[in-house]
Scaffold this motif. Structure first.
Motif, short mmCIF file in Angstrom:
data_model
loop_
_atom_site.label_atom_id
_atom_site.label_comp_id
_atom_site.label_asym_id
_atom_site.label_seq_id
_atom_site.Cartn_x
_atom_site.Cartn_y
_atom_site.Cartn_z
N SER A 253 25.72 -36.54 16.93
CA SER A 253 25.96 -38.40 18.41
C SER A 253 25.87 -37.87 19.28
O SER A 253 25.76 -39.65 19.77
N GLN A 254 26.01 -37.26 19.68
CA GLN A 254 25.84 -37.33 20.91
C GLN A 254 24.36 -37.23 21.17
O GLN A 254 23.71 -37.63 22.55
N VAL A 255 22.96 -35.80 20.22
CA VAL A 255 22.27 -36.36 20.82
C VAL A 255 21.52 -37.52 20.36
O VAL A 255 20.18 -37.99 21.32
N ILE A 256 21.56 -37.90 19.22
CA ILE A 256 20.28 -39.18 18.87
C ILE A 256 20.05 -39.77 18.84
O ILE A 256 19.03 -40.64 19.32
N PRO A 257 21.14 -40.21 19.87
CA PRO A 257 21.12 -42.03 20.46
C PRO A 257 20.60 -41.50 21.85
O PRO A 257 20.23 -42.58 22.85
N LEU A 258 20.06 -40.45 22.45
CA LEU A 258 19.38 -39.95 23.36
C LEU A 258 17.60 -39.44 23.01
O LEU A 258 17.13 -40.65 24.15
N LEU A 259 17.77 -39.49 21.46
CA LEU A 259 15.86 -39.82 21.38
C LEU A 259 15.27 -41.54 21.82
O LEU A 259 15.12 -42.34 20.59
N SER A 260 14.54 -42.42 22.56
CA SER A 260 14.89 -43.03 23.48
C SER A 260 13.77 -43.88 22.63
O SER A 260 14.04 -45.43 22.58
N ASN A 261 12.71 -43.55 21.81
CA ASN A 261 11.27 -43.95 21.34
C ASN A 261 11.92 -43.85 19.79
O ASN A 261 10.72 -44.30 18.77
N LEU A 262 13.01 -43.57 18.63
CA LEU A 262 13.44 -42.97 17.85
C LEU A 262 12.82 -44.52 17.24
O LEU A 262 13.38 -45.63 17.38
N GLN A 263 12.40 -44.67 15.91
CA GLN A 263 11.78 -45.63 14.85
C GLN A 263 12.26 -45.63 13.65
O GLN A 263 12.48 -46.97 13.41
N GLU A 264 12.36 -44.34 13.25
CA GLU A 264 12.79 -44.45 11.73
C GLU A 264 14.42 -43.43 12.15
O GLU A 264 13.74 -42.38 12.32
N ARG A 285 22.62 -49.06 18.83
CA ARG A 285 22.98 -49.51 19.90
C ARG A 285 21.97 -49.35 21.30
O ARG A 285 20.72 -49.93 21.88
N PHE A 286 22.17 -48.29 21.16
CA PHE A 286 20.71 -47.50 22.20
C PHE A 286 19.32 -47.33 22.19
O PHE A 286 18.79 -46.34 22.68
N LEU A 287 19.64 -46.98 20.55
CA LEU A 287 17.82 -47.07 20.10
C LEU A 287 17.41 -48.89 19.86
O LEU A 287 17.02 -48.54 18.15
N PRO A 288 17.06 -49.08 20.68
CA PRO A 288 16.11 -50.67 20.43
C PRO A 288 14.92 -50.17 20.28
O PRO A 288 14.52 -51.36 19.38
N SER A 307 31.04 -50.34 13.10
CA SER A 307 30.19 -49.87 13.91
C SER A 307 28.63 -49.71 13.64
O SER A 307 27.60 -50.31 14.96
N LEU A 308 27.95 -50.02 12.24
CA LEU A 308 26.81 -50.28 12.56
C LEU A 308 26.61 -51.55 12.81
O LEU A 308 25.03 -51.75 12.58
N ALA A 309 26.93 -52.28 11.99
CA ALA A 309 27.10 -53.67 12.27
C ALA A 309 27.09 -54.19 13.64
O ALA A 309 26.67 -55.20 13.91
N GLU A 310 28.13 -53.84 14.69
CA GLU A 310 28.14 -54.22 16.22
C GLU A 310 26.85 -53.53 16.82
O GLU A 310 25.47 -54.03 17.54
N ALA A 311 26.58 -52.35 16.41
CA ALA A 311 25.09 -52.12 16.49
C ALA A 311 23.77 -52.21 16.18
O ALA A 311 22.67 -52.82 17.35
N ALA A 312 24.16 -52.64 15.48
CA ALA A 312 22.17 -53.62 14.58
C ALA A 312 22.44 -54.78 15.20
O ALA A 312 20.99 -55.55 14.81
N LEU A 313 23.38 -55.89 16.40
CA LEU A 313 23.67 -56.83 17.08
C LEU A 313 21.97 -55.93 17.95
O LEU A 313 21.72 -57.07 18.49
N HIS A 314 22.22 -55.06 18.43
CA HIS A 314 21.01 -54.45 19.33
C HIS A 314 19.87 -53.49 18.87
O HIS A 314 19.05 -53.48 20.14
N LEU A 315 19.16 -53.99 17.91
CA LEU A 315 18.38 -53.60 17.25
C LEU A 315 17.10 -55.00 17.03
O LEU A 315 17.38 -54.73 15.44
N PRO A 316 16.51 -55.38 17.71
CA PRO A 316 16.40 -56.49 16.85
C PRO A 316 15.08 -56.15 16.14
O PRO A 316 14.22 -56.88 16.03
N GLU A 317 14.23 -54.74 16.35
CA GLU A 317 12.87 -54.94 15.39
C GLU A 317 13.29 -54.44 14.02
O GLU A 317 12.42 -53.98 13.40
#
Length: 470
Positions: A253-264, A285-288, A307-317
């Protein structure tokens, strides 16, 4: 080439799945002198190639410019491996080699690797399900020292190679341009994961990392993710079925959100993460750039879904969302309402075995009628026996609005059988409004003889092949 129904090409000879015989291989060998510009040669899925490769490799000097050689599922023998190794001295321009699904290679890889010369131009090496042994792993490690340009390494489904993964990991530093590393189902253990994590600091160009279906690494992430966060170019991370623990999730939970180019991101079939996934799901949300989130069968709770629902608001792609086999979704799909309204790019929505109710289906149809989910192509609603006939009827009444839908699954679970008489007419009417629909699965819904004839008539009249199970 005409005999095999293929178009001739001076640069690409594709004889994939042509039922080649030993005589055909001899004939092919005689053809090579007339193809000096050949760059790609594919003989995959021709079982009779096994045992005959030498007849071909002795003529490879005529096609010394070959860059791609595909021999997957050819039943290669030890003699073939030796012949192939000898050919490496000739085809010095080779960039891609696919030997997947040749189980007899196991234990004999050194016959091949010792022939590769330093400075080899190989960029892609695939050996899926080759029955590789721990000794083969050591040979592979040595090979990494002479193929500095390697970009793709796929040794998936070799369950015995995990014993030598620490050795392989030590030499991964010699292929700093590696972009894809596939270790799916390789029998990795916690110490293998530690060695791999150390190697990651040398793989700054890595785009795809697949360590899925290695159950014995569960519990090892908490001590082996120091360098995962350094993969700033990582686009695909597959950790499904890894027996991830709650302690692992705390670190991830601390590491994955730092992978700023993650797509899948795939975390499916990690049943123990449950509520411990809340922090990670919230931080997505930190992985747009996320396009695919697959978290089926993870034992999620209602808080996780929130939690997922709130984060998904920031996932436009976001294009793919798989929540299958999470019972908490049933009756709570409304929590995702805001996210689904904003998900302009969503193409795949999988909600299989989620205990959905009529209210959930009504929500989906109302979303589409209001102009949302316009690009949805694949919708999986299977194994939701909890949906009433009235719920299916309401869904089918609004189904015609999903103009881009190409695949729809409304099957019941294997132990069930129900009559769909109340809503079959609504479904049939909706199908006439879905020009893109190519696959409809409705297994274990009982159709009367008259309904079957109606469906068959629809297929004939509309020149479609909608499959159904009666």
């Amino acid at each position: 080439m005409e005999k095999l129904g293929k178009k001739p090409s001076s640069k690409n000879l594709d004889l994939n799945n042509c039922a080649l015989s030993a005589e055909d291989i001899t004939e092919l060998a005689s053809l090579l002198p007339f193809l000096p510009e050949l760059e790609e040669l594919s003989l995959s899925w021709n079982g009779c190639v096994g045992g005959t490769l030498k007849a071909l490799t002795v003529h490879l000097h005529h096609v010394s410019l070959v860059k791609v050689l595909r021999l997957n599922n050819c039943r290669l023998t030890a003699e073939d491996v030796i012949s192939l190794g000898e050919a490496f001295e000739i085809v010095s321009q080779l960039e891609e080699l696919d030997l997947s699904w040749n189980s007899n290679i196991g234990g004999k890889l050194s016959l091949l690797t010792k022939k590769l010369q330093e400075g080899c131009k190989l960029k892609c090496l695939k050996m899926t399900d080759c029955n590789l042994t721990a000794k083969d792993g050591e040979s592979l490690a040595e090979l990494l020292n002479v193929i500095p340009d390697l970009e793709v390494l796929d040794i998936s489904i070799n369950k015995n190679i995990g014993c030598s993964m620490k050795v392989i990991a030590q030499d991964l530093k010699n292929v700093p341009g590696l972009k894809e590393l596939n270790l799916h189902m390789c029998g990795l253990k916690q110490d293998s994961l530690q060695g791999l994590d150390t190697a990651l600091q040398h793989l700054a160009e890595l785009r795809k990392l697949d360590i899925s279906c290695n159950r014995e690494i569960g519990g090892g992430f908490k001590a082996s993710t120091a360098h995962l966060a350094s993969l700033k170019n990582l686009e695909v991370l597959d950790l499904h079925q890894c027996c991830i623990t709650e302690e692992d999730m705390t670190v991830l939970s601390q590491v994955i959100p730092l992978l700023s180019n993650l797509q899948e991101l795939n975390l499916s079939s990690n049943k123990n993460i449950g509520l411990s996934s809340d922090p990670l799901l919230g931080r997505l949300r930190f992985l747009p750039k996320l396009r695919s989130v697959t978290i089926s069968n993870c034992g999620l709770g209602e808080e996780s879904l929130s939690s997922l629902a709130e984060a998904a608001l920031h996932l436009p792609e976001l294009q793919i969302l798989d929540l299958s086999w999470n019972k908490c979704v049933g009756g709570n799909l409304k929590l995702l309402l805001g996210a689904l309204k904003l998900a302009m790019e969503i193409q795949v929505l999988r909600l299989s075995s989620c205990n959905l109710v009529a209210e959930d289906l009504a929500l989906l149809t109302s979303l589409r009628q209001d102009g949302h989910l316009a690009r949805l192509q694949k919708l999986d609603l299977s194994y939701n026996n909890t949906i009433s006939d009235e719920g299916w009827a309401v869904f089918c009444q609004g189904l015609g609005a999903f103009k881009e839908l190409s695949e729809l699954d409304v099957s019941l679970s294997p132990s069930s059988c129900r009559d769909c008489g109340q809503w079959f007419g609504e479904l049939l009417a909706a199908l006439t409004q879905l020009p893109a629909l190519a696959e409809l699965a409705m297994q274990r819904w009982a159709l009367s003889e008259y309904q079957r004839k109606q469906m068959e008539g629809f297929n004939q009249d509309n020149k479609r092949n909608i499959r159904f199970d009666c």
